[in-house]
Design a protein around this motif. Sequence first.
Motif, PDB file in Angstrom:
ATOM      1  N   LEU A 139       0.829  -1.199   0.000  1.00 45.96           N
ATOM      2  CA  LEU A 139       0.000   0.000   0.000  1.00 45.96           C
ATOM      3  C   LEU A 139       0.869   1.256   0.000  1.00 45.96           C
ATOM      4  CD1 LEU A 139      -2.972   0.786   0.101  1.00 45.96           C
ATOM      5  CD2 LEU A 139      -2.861   0.677   2.579  1.00 45.96           C
ATOM      6  N   ARG A 140       1.890   1.268   0.829  1.00 47.20           N
ATOM      7  CA  ARG A 140       2.801   2.406   0.872  1.00 47.20           C
ATOM      8  C   ARG A 140       3.503   2.602  -0.470  1.00 47.20           C
ATOM      9  NH1 ARG A 140       5.852   1.302   6.661  1.00 47.20           N
ATOM     10  NH2 ARG A 140       4.163   2.011   8.042  1.00 47.20           N
ATOM     11  N   SER A 141       3.931   1.501  -1.060  1.00 47.82           N
ATOM     12  CA  SER A 141       4.635   1.580  -2.342  1.00 47.82           C
ATOM     13  C   SER A 141       3.740   2.162  -3.437  1.00 47.82           C
ATOM     14  CB  SER A 141       5.128   0.187  -2.758  1.00 47.82           C
ATOM     15  OG  SER A 141       6.035  -0.331  -1.824  1.00 47.82           O
ATOM     16  N   ALA A 142       2.468   1.764  -3.441  1.00 47.76           N
ATOM     17  CA  ALA A 142       1.543   2.260  -4.465  1.00 47.76           C
ATOM     18  C   ALA A 142       1.313   3.757  -4.322  1.00 47.76           C
ATOM     19  CB  ALA A 142       0.215   1.512  -4.367  1.00 47.76           C
ATOM     20  N   VAL A 143       1.143   4.221  -3.089  1.00 40.75           N
ATOM     21  CA  VAL A 143       0.891   5.648  -2.853  1.00 40.75           C
ATOM     22  C   VAL A 143       2.095   6.499  -3.253  1.00 40.75           C
ATOM     23  CG1 VAL A 143       0.470   7.382  -1.062  1.00 40.75           C
ATOM     24  CG2 VAL A 143      -0.796   5.225  -1.037  1.00 40.75           C
ATOM     25  N   SER A 144       3.286   5.958  -3.064  1.00 37.86           N
ATOM     26  CA  SER A 144       4.502   6.730  -3.363  1.00 37.86           C
ATOM     27  C   SER A 144       5.168   6.296  -4.667  1.00 37.86           C
ATOM     28  CB  SER A 144       5.489   6.591  -2.205  1.00 37.86           C
ATOM     29  OG  SER A 144       5.827   5.219  -2.004  1.00 37.86           O
ATOM     30  N   ASP A 145       4.421   5.591  -5.527  1.00 36.79           N
ATOM     31  CA  ASP A 145       4.999   5.094  -6.773  1.00 36.79           C
ATOM     32  C   ASP A 145       5.613   6.236  -7.579  1.00 36.79           C
ATOM     33  OD1 ASP A 145       4.626   2.321  -8.534  1.00 36.79           O
ATOM     34  OD2 ASP A 145       4.839   4.107  -9.775  1.00 36.79           O
ATOM     35  N   LYS A 146       6.715   5.936  -8.273  1.00 36.46           N
ATOM     36  CA  LYS A 146       7.398   6.982  -9.034  1.00 36.46           C
ATOM     37  C   LYS A 146       6.575   7.454 -10.233  1.00 36.46           C
ATOM     38  CE  LYS A 146       9.958   3.519 -11.736  1.00 36.46           C
ATOM     39  NZ  LYS A 146      11.303   3.005 -12.088  1.00 36.46           N
ATOM     40  N   SER A 147       5.622   6.647 -10.676  1.00 38.01           N
ATOM     41  CA  SER A 147       4.775   7.018 -11.817  1.00 38.01           C
ATOM     42  C   SER A 147       3.501   7.699 -11.333  1.00 38.01           C
ATOM     43  CB  SER A 147       4.400   5.775 -12.628  1.00 38.01           C
ATOM     44  OG  SER A 147       3.382   6.084 -13.568  1.00 38.01           O
ATOM     45  N   TRP A 148       3.213   8.883 -11.875  1.00 39.80           N
ATOM     46  CA  TRP A 148       2.001   9.594 -11.466  1.00 39.80           C
ATOM     47  C   TRP A 148       0.752   8.826 -11.888  1.00 39.80           C
ATOM     48  CZ3 TRP A 148      -1.928  11.137 -14.632  1.00 39.80           C
ATOM     49  CH2 TRP A 148      -1.663  11.203 -16.011  1.00 39.80           C
ATOM     50  N   ARG A 149       0.851   8.018 -12.930  1.00 38.68           N
ATOM     51  CA  ARG A 149      -0.316   7.254 -13.390  1.00 38.68           C
ATOM     52  C   ARG A 149      -0.746   6.223 -12.344  1.00 38.68           C
ATOM     53  NH1 ARG A 149       1.437   4.688 -18.780  1.00 38.68           N
ATOM     54  NH2 ARG A 149      -0.776   4.185 -19.003  1.00 38.68           N
ATOM     55  N   VAL A 150       0.245   5.626 -11.689  1.00 40.34           N
ATOM     56  CA  VAL A 150      -0.084   4.673 -10.619  1.00 40.34           C
ATOM     57  C   VAL A 150      -0.692   5.408  -9.427  1.00 40.34           C
ATOM     58  CG1 VAL A 150       0.840   2.948  -9.037  1.00 40.34           C
ATOM     59  CG2 VAL A 150       1.762   3.117 -11.368  1.00 40.34           C
ATOM     60  N   ARG A 151      -0.080   6.535  -9.062  1.00 42.86           N
ATOM     61  CA  ARG A 151      -0.622   7.312  -7.936  1.00 42.86           C
ATOM     62  C   ARG A 151      -2.033   7.805  -8.259  1.00 42.86           C
ATOM     63  NH1 ARG A 151       4.346   9.826  -8.628  1.00 42.86           N
ATOM     64  NH2 ARG A 151       3.391  11.881  -8.928  1.00 42.86           N
ATOM     65  N   TYR A 152      -2.260   8.152  -9.517  1.00 45.17           N
ATOM     66  CA  TYR A 152      -3.603   8.577  -9.927  1.00 45.17           C
ATOM     67  C   TYR A 152      -4.618   7.453  -9.702  1.00 45.17           C
ATOM     68  CZ  TYR A 152      -7.569   9.656 -12.927  1.00 45.17           C
ATOM     69  OH  TYR A 152      -8.838   9.866 -13.394  1.00 45.17           O
ATOM     70  N   MET A 153      -4.261   6.223 -10.081  1.00 40.29           N
ATOM     71  CA  MET A 153      -5.181   5.096  -9.888  1.00 40.29           C
ATOM     72  C   MET A 153      -5.462   4.856  -8.410  1.00 40.29           C
ATOM     73  SD  MET A 153      -6.282   3.896 -12.739  1.00 40.29           S
ATOM     74  CE  MET A 153      -6.828   2.228 -12.388  1.00 40.29           C
ATOM     75  N   VAL A 154      -4.429   4.999  -7.580  1.00 43.14           N
ATOM     76  CA  VAL A 154      -4.623   4.850  -6.136  1.00 43.14           C
ATOM     77  C   VAL A 154      -5.590   5.925  -5.630  1.00 43.14           C
ATOM     78  CG1 VAL A 154      -3.513   4.926  -3.874  1.00 43.14           C
ATOM     79  CG2 VAL A 154      -2.363   3.789  -5.788  1.00 43.14           C
ATOM     80  N   ALA A 155      -5.362   7.166  -6.064  1.00 45.13           N
ATOM     81  CA  ALA A 155      -6.225   8.270  -5.631  1.00 45.13           C
ATOM     82  C   ALA A 155      -7.652   8.062  -6.106  1.00 45.13           C
ATOM     83  CB  ALA A 155      -5.673   9.592  -6.152  1.00 45.13           C
ATOM     84  N   ASP A 156      -7.806   7.605  -7.333  1.00 50.01           N
ATOM     85  CA  ASP A 156      -9.138   7.447  -7.922  1.00 50.01           C
ATOM     86  C   ASP A 156      -9.929   6.314  -7.265  1.00 50.01           C
ATOM     87  OD1 ASP A 156     -10.975   8.385  -9.948  1.00 50.01           O
ATOM     88  OD2 ASP A 156     -10.660   6.470 -10.969  1.00 50.01           O
ATOM     89  N   HIS A 157      -9.228   5.345  -6.674  1.00 47.27           N
ATOM     90  CA  HIS A 157      -9.886   4.197  -6.036  1.00 47.27           C
ATOM     91  C   HIS A 157      -9.750   4.237  -4.512  1.00 47.27           C
ATOM     92  CE1 HIS A 157      -9.436   2.819 -10.168  1.00 47.27           C
ATOM     93  NE2 HIS A 157     -10.249   1.816  -9.925  1.00 47.27           N
ATOM     94  N   PHE A 158      -9.435   5.403  -3.961  1.00 48.89           N
ATOM     95  CA  PHE A 158      -9.015   5.447  -2.572  1.00 48.89           C
ATOM     96  C   PHE A 158     -10.098   5.019  -1.586  1.00 48.89           C
ATOM     97  CE2 PHE A 158      -7.064   6.985   1.302  1.00 48.89           C
ATOM     98  CZ  PHE A 158      -5.722   6.728   1.057  1.00 48.89           C
TER      99      PHE A 158
END
Length: 589
Positions: A245-264
């Motif tokens: 979970l921590r890795s996904a939130v801080s992923d180097k790719s903004w696209r991954v962080r966007y998906m985390v935010a969109d499904h939060f």
Amino acid sequence: MDNEELYPIAILIDELKSEDVNLRLNAIHRISTIALALGPQRAREELIPFLQDSLDDEDEVLLALAEELGKGMEEYLGGPPHAHLLLGPLENLAAVEETVVRDKATESINKIAAVLSTAQIEEFYIPLLKRLSTGEWFTSRTSAAALYASVYPKASPATQDEMRKLYTALSGDDTPMVRRAAARHLATFVPTLSKEQVLSDSLPVYRKLSTDDQDSVRLLTVDDLIAIAGKLTPAEVNDQLRSSLRSAVSDKSWRVRYMVADHFVKLAEAVGQTLVNEELVGSFVALLKDNEAEVRSAAAGQLPGFAKLLERDVILARLLPCVRDLASDSSQHVRAALGMHISGLAPMLGREATIENLLPLFLQLLKDDFPDVRLNIISKLETVNKVIGIDLLSQSLLPAIVELAEDKQWRVRQAIIEYIPLLAKQLGVAFFDEQLGNLCMSWLGDNVYSIRESATVNLRKLTDVFGVDWARQTIVPKVLQMGTHPNYLYRMTTIFAITSLAPSLTPPVIQENVLATVLSLVQDPIPNIRFNVAKCLEVLAISLATTPEGNEVAKTRVVPALQQLKGDSDPDVRFFSGKALEKISGNTI
């Protein structure tokens, strides 16, 4: 087999071989009809083999075939015991190059899987799955990932073990497209597994995919994380998924962080309250402060849903500082997203905290330079109104509405018109008449036709909100005044407005207040007005005919006027008046 019996299949073959794509498409869409004509046995023995040998075609034709085979085609083959015969053509379609054809083929295979028996699955489906999963071309392996979840519960334990191993192999495939497919479909596969199987097989697959070197693979694992968390206890989630979970939130790719935010919110609900309090509040704050505007926008959209999972003090201490920053964000899209969702915080905060903390931000956004921000705030006004009342908002609300109503972009003006009935319901009739009534009437004279049209629809909606008596006293007289305006566009608007209002008015109001003005325009020199008068009279007559008295008025005043128009020199006027007379003849008593 005589020539007459061969006719349907011969026609199909001729059309499928035609150089005309439309003819081939027509043949594909007629497959069920042809199968019905052939009968179950010949459909199984002739039609299915023919289709399997005729798959070298345009993508458009192949797409249609993939779709048609999944539309209950097994019923024409003799029912579910023969449904497995459809898997042959679909297996070939699932391996073609075109993505949309493969996707439709896998969709149809999954539909057929629902009617297959356990024996059919073991004998026909599982071998197909193995062939696709280990195919030489990546296209077949990509399709295979979508085919596991639908049959896994029906398979034997030994077959299930083999299926999990095959899926694990797909997740480690050399081709990124296959790994993407494995990541995309793992979320639907996981719910069919037991908790032990999730821990032993799916969790390693998820970890492998979530650390893939391709961000297009990693971003698809957010749904997988939610699915896996849903199968585990909060303690197991804490032990097994916290680092992921921590890795996904801080992923180097903004696209991954966007998906985390969109499904939060879904993610938070899946992992449990303990992890929400200990881990996810900080993660959400980080996403609200992300350096990419798209991520901040997605996180802003999750604010109300996530806030429901938190204590009021946590919202005030941790989330509100971020919300204040977002209200002044450099990106207009972030501010617009906040404007759409900030009002959702009010019910969680209560009246006093909303007045103290949210109201200043609310009013700030109402004055934003970007119209979409103001529109989004106004569209969600009802939520805040329920918490604090409209009085505190009205002073700042009105200037924003007026400014939007006069915006140089006509689409902005049209958007605010659509929100007027909602505002009217919230503001009440007294405030509306005093502050917004003239504004609504001014739109009837706008130089853009779409605005004038929306304004007439707006009047009908307002009538539904405030009642017929209000309309008779407030807006009908103002509309009728335009009926004598020297500019024909104003007279036309009068007709449009009355036509729109008529279904919401009572027969007495139509008879006493409206009909005379419309009848006076029967003699208008502009043909466009006269044929719109004919259309209007049709609507008025139908509304009048709902009572005996109104029906009599329709017969004695409306019908003669339409008969007069039917003899008009203009062909359009004659056409619409004749059409109106036909229509109302079936509605009058």
